[in-house]
Design a protein around this motif. Structure first.
Motif, PDB file in Angstrom:
ATOM      1  N   MET A  76       0.853  -1.201   0.000  1.00 32.12           N
ATOM      2  CA  MET A  76       0.000   0.000   0.000  1.00 32.12           C
ATOM      3  C   MET A  76       0.887   1.247   0.000  1.00 32.12           C
ATOM      4  O   MET A  76       0.633   2.202  -0.731  1.00 32.12           O
ATOM      5  N   ALA A  77       1.923   1.202   0.816  1.00 31.14           N
ATOM      6  CA  ALA A  77       2.821   2.366   0.885  1.00 31.14           C
ATOM      7  C   ALA A  77       3.491   2.605  -0.465  1.00 31.14           C
ATOM      8  O   ALA A  77       3.757   3.738  -0.850  1.00 31.14           O
ATOM      9  N   ALA A  78       3.722   1.516  -1.216  1.00 32.76           N
ATOM     10  CA  ALA A  78       4.400   1.644  -2.512  1.00 32.76           C
ATOM     11  C   ALA A  78       3.420   1.998  -3.635  1.00 32.76           C
ATOM     12  O   ALA A  78       3.814   2.094  -4.798  1.00 32.76           O
ATOM     13  N   GLY A  79       2.125   2.140  -3.309  1.00 30.34           N
ATOM     14  CA  GLY A  79       1.153   2.537  -4.331  1.00 30.34           C
ATOM     15  C   GLY A  79       0.656   1.388  -5.181  1.00 30.34           C
ATOM     16  O   GLY A  79      -0.047   1.581  -6.168  1.00 30.34           O
ATOM     17  N   ARG A  80       0.985   0.143  -4.825  1.00 32.13           N
ATOM     18  CA  ARG A  80       0.516  -0.998  -5.629  1.00 32.13           C
ATOM     19  C   ARG A  80      -0.938  -1.340  -5.287  1.00 32.13           C
ATOM     20  O   ARG A  80      -1.704  -1.788  -6.129  1.00 32.13           O
ATOM     21  N   LEU A  81      -1.297  -1.184  -4.018  1.00 32.71           N
ATOM     22  CA  LEU A  81      -2.673  -1.400  -3.570  1.00 32.71           C
ATOM     23  C   LEU A  81      -3.182  -0.093  -3.009  1.00 32.71           C
ATOM     24  O   LEU A  81      -2.393   0.720  -2.514  1.00 32.71           O
ATOM     25  N   LEU A  82      -4.505   0.093  -3.008  1.00 33.94           N
ATOM     26  CA  LEU A  82      -5.039   1.283  -2.350  1.00 33.94           C
ATOM     27  C   LEU A  82      -4.699   1.214  -0.863  1.00 33.94           C
ATOM     28  O   LEU A  82      -4.777   0.138  -0.255  1.00 33.94           O
ATOM     29  N   PRO A  83      -4.332   2.327  -0.272  1.00 33.48           N
ATOM     30  CA  PRO A  83      -4.006   2.329   1.163  1.00 33.48           C
ATOM     31  C   PRO A  83      -5.280   2.256   1.987  1.00 33.48           C
ATOM     32  O   PRO A  83      -5.723   3.246   2.574  1.00 33.48           O
ATOM     33  N   TYR A  84      -5.887   1.098   2.012  1.00 37.37           N
ATOM     34  CA  TYR A  84      -7.217   0.928   2.602  1.00 37.37           C
ATOM     35  C   TYR A  84      -7.264  -0.451   3.231  1.00 37.37           C
ATOM     36  O   TYR A  84      -7.090  -1.455   2.540  1.00 37.37           O
ATOM     37  N   LEU A  85      -7.445  -0.489   4.522  1.00 38.08           N
ATOM     38  CA  LEU A  85      -7.531  -1.787   5.205  1.00 38.08           C
ATOM     39  C   LEU A  85      -8.921  -1.945   5.794  1.00 38.08           C
ATOM     40  O   LEU A  85      -9.331  -1.169   6.653  1.00 38.08           O
ATOM     41  N   ASP A  86      -9.621  -2.943   5.320  1.00 32.75           N
ATOM     42  CA  ASP A  86     -10.965  -3.251   5.826  1.00 32.75           C
ATOM     43  C   ASP A  86     -10.780  -4.441   6.771  1.00 32.75           C
ATOM     44  O   ASP A  86     -10.705  -5.585   6.332  1.00 32.75           O
ATOM     45  N   LEU A  87     -10.669  -4.138   8.051  1.00 34.34           N
ATOM     46  CA  LEU A  87     -10.178  -5.095   9.037  1.00 34.34           C
ATOM     47  C   LEU A  87     -11.210  -5.264  10.155  1.00 34.34           C
ATOM     48  O   LEU A  87     -11.188  -4.510  11.131  1.00 34.34           O
ATOM     49  N   PRO A  88     -12.135  -6.201  10.012  1.00 33.50           N
ATOM     50  CA  PRO A  88     -13.141  -6.341  11.075  1.00 33.50           C
ATOM     51  C   PRO A  88     -12.479  -6.762  12.383  1.00 33.50           C
ATOM     52  O   PRO A  88     -11.823  -7.797  12.449  1.00 33.50           O
ATOM     53  N   GLN A 140       4.302   3.445   8.421  1.00 34.97           N
ATOM     54  CA  GLN A 140       4.777   3.025   7.088  1.00 34.97           C
ATOM     55  C   GLN A 140       3.973   3.642   5.967  1.00 34.97           C
ATOM     56  O   GLN A 140       4.472   3.853   4.873  1.00 34.97           O
ATOM     57  N   CYS A 141       2.696   3.866   6.213  1.00 40.28           N
ATOM     58  CA  CYS A 141       1.775   4.288   5.137  1.00 40.28           C
ATOM     59  C   CYS A 141       0.856   5.366   5.704  1.00 40.28           C
ATOM     60  O   CYS A 141      -0.265   5.090   6.119  1.00 40.28           O
ATOM     61  N   PRO A 142       1.327   6.618   5.738  1.00 36.81           N
ATOM     62  CA  PRO A 142       0.572   7.671   6.430  1.00 36.81           C
ATOM     63  C   PRO A 142      -0.814   7.926   5.831  1.00 36.81           C
ATOM     64  O   PRO A 142      -1.695   8.419   6.531  1.00 36.81           O
ATOM     65  N   ASP A 143      -1.026   7.570   4.561  1.00 31.59           N
ATOM     66  CA  ASP A 143      -2.344   7.824   3.954  1.00 31.59           C
ATOM     67  C   ASP A 143      -3.342   6.699   4.203  1.00 31.59           C
ATOM     68  O   ASP A 143      -4.446   6.719   3.648  1.00 31.59           O
ATOM     69  N   LEU A 144      -2.972   5.729   5.004  1.00 35.67           N
ATOM     70  CA  LEU A 144      -3.816   4.558   5.211  1.00 35.67           C
ATOM     71  C   LEU A 144      -5.201   4.935   5.756  1.00 35.67           C
ATOM     72  O   LEU A 144      -5.308   5.688   6.724  1.00 35.67           O
ATOM     73  N   THR A 145      -6.247   4.410   5.125  1.00 36.28           N
ATOM     74  CA  THR A 145      -7.606   4.509   5.678  1.00 36.28           C
ATOM     75  C   THR A 145      -7.922   3.174   6.347  1.00 36.28           C
ATOM     76  O   THR A 145      -7.773   2.119   5.727  1.00 36.28           O
ATOM     77  N   LEU A 146      -8.356   3.245   7.584  1.00 36.38           N
ATOM     78  CA  LEU A 146      -8.682   2.011   8.311  1.00 36.38           C
ATOM     79  C   LEU A 146     -10.179   1.917   8.531  1.00 36.38           C
ATOM     80  O   LEU A 146     -10.786   2.809   9.124  1.00 36.38           O
ATOM     81  N   ARG A 147     -10.774   0.851   8.016  1.00 39.96           N
ATOM     82  CA  ARG A 147     -12.206   0.593   8.244  1.00 39.96           C
ATOM     83  C   ARG A 147     -12.323  -0.645   9.112  1.00 39.96           C
ATOM     84  O   ARG A 147     -11.557  -1.596   8.971  1.00 39.96           O
ATOM     85  N   SER A 148     -13.294  -0.639  10.022  1.00 37.66           N
ATOM     86  CA  SER A 148     -13.500  -1.831  10.824  1.00 37.66           C
ATOM     87  C   SER A 148     -14.975  -1.972  11.186  1.00 37.66           C
ATOM     88  O   SER A 148     -15.764  -1.049  10.989  1.00 37.66           O
ATOM     89  N   THR A 149     -15.316  -3.169  11.708  1.00 39.49           N
ATOM     90  CA  THR A 149     -16.667  -3.363  12.239  1.00 39.49           C
ATOM     91  C   THR A 149     -16.556  -3.943  13.643  1.00 39.49           C
ATOM     92  O   THR A 149     -15.577  -4.624  13.973  1.00 39.49           O
ATOM     93  N   PHE A 150     -17.554  -3.635  14.452  1.00 38.85           N
ATOM     94  CA  PHE A 150     -17.564  -4.081  15.851  1.00 38.85           C
ATOM     95  C   PHE A 150     -18.952  -4.564  16.225  1.00 38.85           C
ATOM     96  O   PHE A 150     -19.956  -4.143  15.638  1.00 38.85           O
ATOM     97  N   ILE A 151     -18.987  -5.439  17.236  1.00 36.24           N
ATOM     98  CA  ILE A 151     -20.258  -5.901  17.802  1.00 36.24           C
ATOM     99  C   ILE A 151     -20.300  -5.427  19.248  1.00 36.24           C
ATOM    100  O   ILE A 151     -19.357  -5.688  20.010  1.00 36.24           O
ATOM    101  N   VAL A 152     -21.353  -4.713  19.608  1.00 39.84           N
ATOM    102  CA  VAL A 152     -21.498  -4.306  21.012  1.00 39.84           C
ATOM    103  C   VAL A 152     -22.615  -5.127  21.653  1.00 39.84           C
ATOM    104  O   VAL A 152     -23.506  -5.630  20.963  1.00 39.84           O
ATOM    105  N   GLY A 153     -22.540  -5.280  22.967  1.00 38.27           N
ATOM    106  CA  GLY A 153     -23.581  -6.022  23.677  1.00 38.27           C
ATOM    107  C   GLY A 153     -23.490  -7.526  23.471  1.00 38.27           C
ATOM    108  O   GLY A 153     -24.495  -8.240  23.537  1.00 38.27           O
ATOM    109  N   PHE A 154     -22.265  -8.017  23.246  1.00 43.24           N
ATOM    110  CA  PHE A 154     -22.070  -9.473  23.130  1.00 43.24           C
ATOM    111  C   PHE A 154     -22.426 -10.110  24.477  1.00 43.24           C
ATOM    112  O   PHE A 154     -22.274  -9.472  25.526  1.00 43.24           O
ATOM    113  N   PRO A 155     -22.901 -11.382  24.489  1.00 43.86           N
ATOM    114  CA  PRO A 155     -23.265 -11.992  25.779  1.00 43.86           C
ATOM    115  C   PRO A 155     -22.143 -11.871  26.805  1.00 43.86           C
ATOM    116  O   PRO A 155     -20.986 -12.151  26.502  1.00 43.86           O
ATOM    117  N   GLY A 156     -22.500 -11.412  27.996  1.00 42.01           N
ATOM    118  CA  GLY A 156     -21.535 -11.315  29.086  1.00 42.01           C
ATOM    119  C   GLY A 156     -20.733 -10.018  29.088  1.00 42.01           C
ATOM    120  O   GLY A 156     -19.920  -9.789  29.990  1.00 42.01           O
TER     121      GLY A 156
END
Ligand code: SF4
Length: 444
Positions: free
Chosen positions: A249-261, A292-308
């Motif tokens: 991503m830093a080298a411009g080969r992939l979009l600097p975008y991490l979709d990391l649940p 390493q990759c200052p332009d990185l966009t980080l996307r994630s998903t979360f679950i709240v209210g899991f049992p316990g």
């Protein structure tokens, strides 16, 4: 049946991009065999419903759609994730003509042949090389594997879609190349767990354009990155292999975008979810990726209210959010999914508490997302045009995936086509979207 009066199939595609790719494959096969596609139930000789069964709301929607198709047409074949639960579909709709599970193109086509014989001649010569696509011409989903080997306790995808089966590396690259030749400017790589690509193939060697590569996500991503279009990776489970993708991503080969649940940040909750990675280590890794990759966009998903989930564990999640400062976040209040292991966990939370935590979570994150967007004002960025209107156009930056993230709205009447790349200057932002003008240099 003559070629002038081909049998007509109606098609409904529900669910996630992975299901959309299955739909595209079935539609391509239908067209190749001479079937016409109908855009109404009434005008079709047969309807195929490609269902989703991920959460209870998706099951309801799928069953409702099958019911509508039965009412308005009467001849219905069911495929997709909910098809894996045949008894449930039959109980609700005993009159469907046939049911197959997900990723079962041949079985679907077999059912179609039985109930609606194909035209005398197919149309494969007239089909675009990239096949039938349900996305706009300039972007496409590229599915690299089917199924999943993880065992997240809240999820039934592995039981619906089976263990991971990675596609051969040369087949993926061949498809990607033909998509690019047919005008695609952005490839959206999808799988249930993209970072795990090739493990079931034991990372076997493969050849592409005479070069030896290994069947693993790093080699695949690097080769896709040579095709000269945007390459965006989706659904990256937080394996160690992610660390090797960031340099691409830093080298411009992939979009600097991490979709990391990430799903949660508390160690105990993650353990109950059967997920890896506790918060401190993840914060360190995020800091390393951003260095390493200052332009990185980080996307994630979360679950709240899991049992316990205790108040302290929920607070730990909020503290993680404040420290991680992710760009884009989706969140869900936990809801049990029929057949999931998490249903047996003690400590189910009342619905109001789950909703209250979801609201608190989103209040913290919306502020962070808005600040992250505002920090981009004044920057020049390349934007891919999606829609062109009379006096404005809408595009997406490297940080915006279609359908799930925000957009960039650019004022003015411009002679552009969807799929054009344009340099813009970001002039404003709100909670989700950016506003921009075409930058002076691009205008000159
Ligand atoms: S990684 Fe977990 S949440 Fe994702 S599909 Fe596999 S089991 Fe389900």
């Amino acid at each position: 049946m003559s070629e002038r009066n081909p049998p007509r199939v109606g098609f409904v595609s529900l669910g996630c991009p992975k299901n959309l790719v299955d739909s595209e494959r079935i539609l391509t096969q239908l067209r190749a065999e001479g079937y016409a596609l109908s855009d109404s139930y009434a005008g079709a000789d047969l309807v195929i419903v490609n269902t989703c069964g991920f959460i209870d709301a998706a099951v309801d929607e799928s069953l409702e759609t099958i019911g509508e198709a039965l009412n308005d047409n009467g001849r219905v074949i069911v495929t997709g994730c909910l098809g894996a639960r045949e008894a449930e579909v039959r109980a609700a709709h005993p009159d469907v003509l046939g049911i197959t599970g997900p990723h079962a193109y041949e079985a679907v086509m077999g059912l179609v042949h039985q109930t609606l014989p194909p035209a005398a001649e197919g149309f494969s010569g007239l089909l675009p090389a990239a096949g039938v696509k349900l996305t706009p011409r300039h972007y496409a989903y590229l599915k690299i594997a089917e199924g999943c080997d993880q065992k997240c306790s809240f999820c039934i995808i592995p039981s619906l879609r089976g263990p991971q089966r990675s596609r051969p590396l040369d087949a993926i690259l061949g498809e990607a190349e033909s998509l690019v030749q047919s005008g695609v400017r952005e490839l959206l790589v999808v799988a249930q767990d993209s970072a795990d690509y090739g493990r079931d193939l034991k990372h076997r060697p493969a050849f592409w354009q005479g070069r030896p590569l290994r069947s693993r996500i790093q080699d695949l991503a690097a080769a896709l990155g040579e095709l000269g279009v945007w390459v965006r990776l989706h659904y990256i489970y937080p394996h160690q292999s992610v660390d090797e993708l960031v340099p691409l991503m830093a080298a411009g080969r992939l979009l600097p975008y991490l979709d990391l649940p990430l799903q949660h940040a508390d160690r105990e909750i993650l353990r109950a979810m059967r997920r890896p990675a506790a918060a401190e280590r993840m914060l360190e890794r995020i800091a390393g990726w951003r260095a390493q990759c200052p332009d990185l966009t980080l996307r994630s998903t979360f679950i709240v209210g899991f049992p316990g989930e205790t108040e302290a564990q929920f607070e730990a999640l909020l503290a993680f959010l404040r420290a991680a400062r992710l760009d884009r976040v989706g969140a869900f209040a936990y809801s049990p999914v029929q057949g999931a292991a998490a249903n047996a966990l003690p400590g189910a939370l009342p619905e109001e508490l789950k909703q209250e935590r979801l609201e608190r979570f989103m209040a913290v994150q919306s502020e962070i997302s808005a600040e992250r967007l505002a920090a981009r004002i004044g920057r020049r960025e390349i934007v891919l045009a999606d829609e062109v209107h009379a006096d404005y156009w809408i595009g997406r930056s490297a940080g915006d995936a279609p359908e799930i993230d925000g957009v960039v709205v650019v004022d003015g009447a411009w002679e552009l086509d969807p799929g054009d790349f344009v340099e813009v200057e970001i002039t404003g932002s709100d909670a989700h979207d950016l506003f921009a003008r075409v930058s002076d240099e691009a205008e000159a």
